[in-house]
Structure formats: structure tokens, C-alpha cells
Design a protein around this motif. Sequence first.
Motif, PDB file in Angstrom:
ATOM      1  N   ASP A   1       7.980   0.987   5.275  1.00  0.00           N
ATOM      2  CA  ASP A   1       7.699   0.807   3.721  1.00  0.00           C
ATOM      3  C   ASP A   1       9.388  -0.904   4.612  1.00  0.00           C
ATOM      4  O   ASP A   1       9.917  -0.629   4.052  1.00  0.00           O
ATOM      5  CB  ASP A   1       8.522   1.521   2.930  1.00  0.00           C
ATOM      6  CG  ASP A   1       9.017   0.483   1.344  1.00  0.00           C
ATOM      7  OD1 ASP A   1       8.582  -0.655   1.452  1.00  0.00           O
ATOM      8  OD2 ASP A   1       9.228   1.522   0.632  1.00  0.00           O
TER       9      ASP A   1
ATOM     10  N   SER B   1       0.823  -1.001  -0.024  1.00  0.00           N
ATOM     11  CA  SER B   1       0.212  -0.024   0.221  1.00  0.00           C
ATOM     12  C   SER B   1       0.662   1.103  -0.082  1.00  0.00           C
ATOM     13  O   SER B   1       0.359   2.661   0.446  1.00  0.00           O
ATOM     14  CB  SER B   1      -0.794  -0.369   1.317  1.00  0.00           C
ATOM     15  OG  SER B   1       0.142   0.474   2.312  1.00  0.00           O
ATOM     16  N   LEU B   2       2.168   1.290  -0.432  1.00  0.00           N
ATOM     17  CA  LEU B   2       3.025   2.411   0.026  1.00  0.00           C
ATOM     18  C   LEU B   2       2.679   3.137  -0.726  1.00  0.00           C
ATOM     19  O   LEU B   2       2.497   4.249  -0.604  1.00  0.00           O
ATOM     20  CB  LEU B   2       4.298   2.006  -0.673  1.00  0.00           C
ATOM     21  CG  LEU B   2       5.336   3.177  -0.922  1.00  0.00           C
ATOM     22  CD1 LEU B   2       5.576   3.225   0.518  1.00  0.00           C
ATOM     23  CD2 LEU B   2       6.711   2.433  -1.290  1.00  0.00           C
ATOM     24  N   LYS B   3       1.775   3.328  -2.132  1.00  0.00           N
ATOM     25  CA  LYS B   3       1.633   4.536  -3.192  1.00  0.00           C
ATOM     26  C   LYS B   3       0.348   5.259  -2.492  1.00  0.00           C
ATOM     27  O   LYS B   3      -0.093   6.403  -2.435  1.00  0.00           O
ATOM     28  CB  LYS B   3       1.137   3.672  -4.558  1.00  0.00           C
ATOM     29  CG  LYS B   3       0.903   5.203  -5.307  1.00  0.00           C
ATOM     30  CD  LYS B   3       0.218   4.947  -6.662  1.00  0.00           C
ATOM     31  CE  LYS B   3      -0.070   6.249  -7.899  1.00  0.00           C
ATOM     32  NZ  LYS B   3       0.584   6.594  -8.227  1.00  0.00           N
TER      33      LYS B   3
ATOM     34  N   CYS C   1       2.179   7.057   0.880  1.00  0.00           N
ATOM     35  CA  CYS C   1       2.380   8.072   0.799  1.00  0.00           C
ATOM     36  C   CYS C   1       1.567   9.531  -0.223  1.00  0.00           C
ATOM     37  O   CYS C   1       2.187  10.680  -0.325  1.00  0.00           O
ATOM     38  CB  CYS C   1       4.279   7.646  -0.135  1.00  0.00           C
ATOM     39  SG  CYS C   1       4.732   6.818   1.038  1.00  0.00           S
ATOM     40  N   GLU C   2       0.647   8.722  -1.019  1.00  0.00           N
ATOM     41  CA  GLU C   2      -0.150  10.424  -1.456  1.00  0.00           C
ATOM     42  C   GLU C   2      -1.158  10.424  -1.089  1.00  0.00           C
ATOM     43  O   GLU C   2      -1.746  11.506  -0.322  1.00  0.00           O
ATOM     44  CB  GLU C   2       0.162   9.411  -2.879  1.00  0.00           C
ATOM     45  CG  GLU C   2       1.356   9.249  -3.511  1.00  0.00           C
ATOM     46  CD  GLU C   2       1.094   8.796  -5.471  1.00  0.00           C
ATOM     47  OE1 GLU C   2       0.189   8.452  -5.778  1.00  0.00           O
ATOM     48  OE2 GLU C   2       2.545   8.737  -5.588  1.00  0.00           O
TER      49      GLU C   2
END
Length: 195
Positions: free
Chosen positions: A143, A119-121, A124-125
Motif C-alpha cells: 500500500d 486498488s487496495l480494496k 485485498c479482497e
Amino acid sequence: MQNSETTLQLRLWTVEDYHRMAEAGIFGAEERVELLEGKIIWMVAKGTAHRSAVGRTDRLLQNRLSNLALICVQDPIRLNKRSEPEPDIAVVKIDPLDYADHHPTSSEVYLIIEVADSSLKLDCEIKAKAYSQAGISDYWVLDVVSRQLYVFREPSPEGYQIKSILAEEQAIAPLHFPDVEILVLEMLPPVIGDL
């Protein structure tokens, strides 16, 4: 023929709408969802590295911040009338009623940590923008794939003004607890080959 430039008008949900849907049983018991900016978001399934990092971070913060703050794990916080996410870790002010009458609000949050495996995107967004707009002063994304920590500070309506990435051997202190130094490595799951 429909104009391709037509903007789709979405019905955005409020926290009250969201709670009524849950009470009415619209969400199944096995469904994991959260409300973010008026939209109901499916929560991504948690892998073992994610679960391990959340548990390690929870224990670490419980030990280092005992009697200074309450550590909430995957519990709701209310950002505004259209957002009630469930961050992996929320470090919040101690409440004499243990939040029996409300979920912690933005003004009661010291630090939010999301753990990202897939789920990084999103973290982070989209979540970073929502947390920034709500005035969350200290937001971290751990991360577990790249073994680094994204740190977001100085919130504004446009997004965080300060963004940095720390490697696993680096240390950081929460803004509200500058004497509490934490190695990024302490939050990460151990590397299996190193055991």
C-alpha cells in the motif's frame, strides 16, 4: 413486473475465450484488462508512486533472488481455467524454456505482490480470494498510500487464514526464501521531502 430477487446469470469467460478475444482484436491496444474468476476486469491506471514501487521492488528482488527465481513484472499468470491476472510482481520458479510454451501456473508461483495506490480494496479482497483459492501460499499487497504491507498466507477455498499488516520499518522474508529479509521501506517510493 420483474421479481427483484431474480439473480442475474453471468456468462463467465475461460482463459481460452479471453485469448481468442485478444487475438480477434476485441481489446484495443491501449486497453489494459485481465481475466479474474471468469470476469474481464479493467486495470486501474498506474500513478507515479505505483510505478516507482513496482520498479524498486523488481530491482530489489532481482538482486536478492538472482539465480533462485524468475521475477516477472506485470506479466500473466494462469491461476485456473477462468483466471489469468497480471500481478505487478510474480516471483516464479525458473523455467528452462523461460515460459515460452505457457504462462506460469499456481504451482510455479512462489510469491505474488500487488502494488496498491487506488486498488487496495480490489487487491485485498477480490484478488486475495482468487489467489487463495488458487493455492498461492504467499501474497503481499504493498500500500503506497499508507506506506504499509499487507501479508496474506495459508490459502484456503474461503480465503487466506493468516493476514497481517507490516509498517514501513518492519522486515519480512518470502516463505520460500526465509533467508532473504526485506524491509518494507525498501519497496516503497522515497518520501520526496526526505531526499
